[in-house]
Design an enzyme around this catalytic site. Structure first.
Site, short mmCIF file in Angstrom:
data_model
loop_
_atom_site.label_atom_id
_atom_site.label_comp_id
_atom_site.label_asym_id
_atom_site.label_seq_id
_atom_site.Cartn_x
_atom_site.Cartn_y
_atom_site.Cartn_z
CG ASP A 179 -0.36 0.03 2.52
OD1 ASP A 179 0.88 -0.11 2.61
OD2 ASP A 179 -1.09 0.19 3.52
CD GLU A 186 7.87 -0.17 7.38
OE1 GLU A 186 6.92 -0.89 6.99
OE2 GLU A 186 8.05 1.00 6.99
O1 KIV Z 1 3.52 -1.13 1.63
C1 KIV Z 1 4.70 -1.53 1.59
O2 KIV Z 1 5.44 -1.29 0.63
C2 KIV Z 1 5.19 -2.33 2.71
C3 KIV Z 1 6.64 -2.66 2.72
C4 KIV Z 1 7.44 -1.51 3.20
C5 KIV Z 1 6.90 -3.89 3.49
O3 KIV Z 1 4.46 -2.62 3.59
#
Ligand code: KIV
Length: 279
Positions: free
Chosen positions: A47, A185
């Site tokens: 997202d 993260e």
């Molecule tokens: O939305 C995204 O790109 C993510 C990644 C940073 C893992 O959740």
């Protein structure tokens, strides 16, 4: 090379064999093609679409329809990697029924192999409901951008004793609920290493150090396709934005100066037709 489509058991086997798992985000067909050809294990339509492609301030406004639109484009570009669809904010928080229904849309309409959702222990019943419906889940803890208002900003999580213990408990609850993969993260490297060593889930780090089972990056950070400098946890392998700007400036200049299009960019016509039409 004899390649076959990558499945979740393949990623679990990699964890067991100590082989690193690669994951990248993608949002469109050509990027998906490049990842397919380059041998990436899994592709996440994150997202982060909201920030890096759609120009939103955060991931919060991203909708199911926007996600599915991009998931379908990526699906068309992939043959081998595992495809993960990121459940947008408010597509899984309201009820278990809503969560299962929307997770199902990622598989039925988007052709995903797995869905990802953010949250810890409080999301365990949701993870269980989705897994019970036959849909593999990738969890996501640490800095969870959909809850940025609650976290008070984009900050490293789990630095103090209580925060670290919470992430350990979250990982335990999510594994118990049946999540197959988990993204960490922005959490301290020693904490990510310790959870990785003690969980059956395949751990994928972004700003979580080298000891996760695998790594994920937002592809726009990796290729430098953004005006902003990439965040500390990302490595930029090529800086495309200045090259893109330069190429577009050259085009603007050459159209203005009539250097483009040159003769070789045009199409000839039979002299007989030219003569008949008196062109
Ligand atoms: O939305 C995204 O790109 C993510 C990644 C940073 C893992 O959740």
């Amino acid at each position: 090379m004899d390649r076959k489509k990558i499945t979740i058991p393949d990623l679990i086997a990699k964890k067991k064999n100590g082989q690193k798992v690669t994951m990248l985000t993608a949002y469109d067909y050509p990027t998906a093609r490049a990842m397919d050809r380059a041998g990436v294990d899994s592709v996440l339509v994150g997202d982060s679409l909201g920030n890096v492609v759609l120009g939103y301030e955060s991931t919060v406004p991203v909708t199911m329809d926007e996600m599915l639109h991009h998931v379908k484009a990526v699906r068309r570009g992939l043959t081998y990697p595992l495809l993960i669809g990121d459940m947008p904010f408010m597509s899984y928080q309201v009820s278990l029924e809503q969560a299962v229904m929307n997770a199902g849309r990622f598989l039925k309409e988007g052709g995903c192999d797995c869905v990802k959702l953010e949250g810890g222990t409080e999301m365990a019943p949701t993870v269980k409901a989705i897994v019970d419906a036959g849909i593999p889940v990738c969890a996501h803890i640490g800095l969870t951008p959909q809850s940025v208002a609650q976290l008070g900003g984009y900050k490293v999580q789990g630095k103090d004793l209580a925060g670290a213990q919470k992430l350990i408990d979250d990982a335990g609850a999510l594994a118990e609920a049946g999540a197959s993969l988990i993204v960490f993260e922005c959490i301290p490297s020693p904490l990510a290493a310790a959870i990785t060593a003690n969980t059956p889930m395949v751990t994928i780090g972004i700003g979580a150090g080298p000891d996760c089972d695998g790594q994920v990056l937002v592809v726009h950070d990796l290729i430098g396709l953004a005006e902003r400098t990439p965040p500390k946890m990302a490595k930029q392998y090529v800086n495309l934005f200045p090259q893109l700007e330069q190429a577009i400036s050259s085009y603007v200049e050459e159209v203005g100066s009539e250097a483009f299009p040159a003769e070789e960019h045009g199409f000839a016509m039979d002299q007989a037709v030219v003569d008949q039409l008196k062109l």
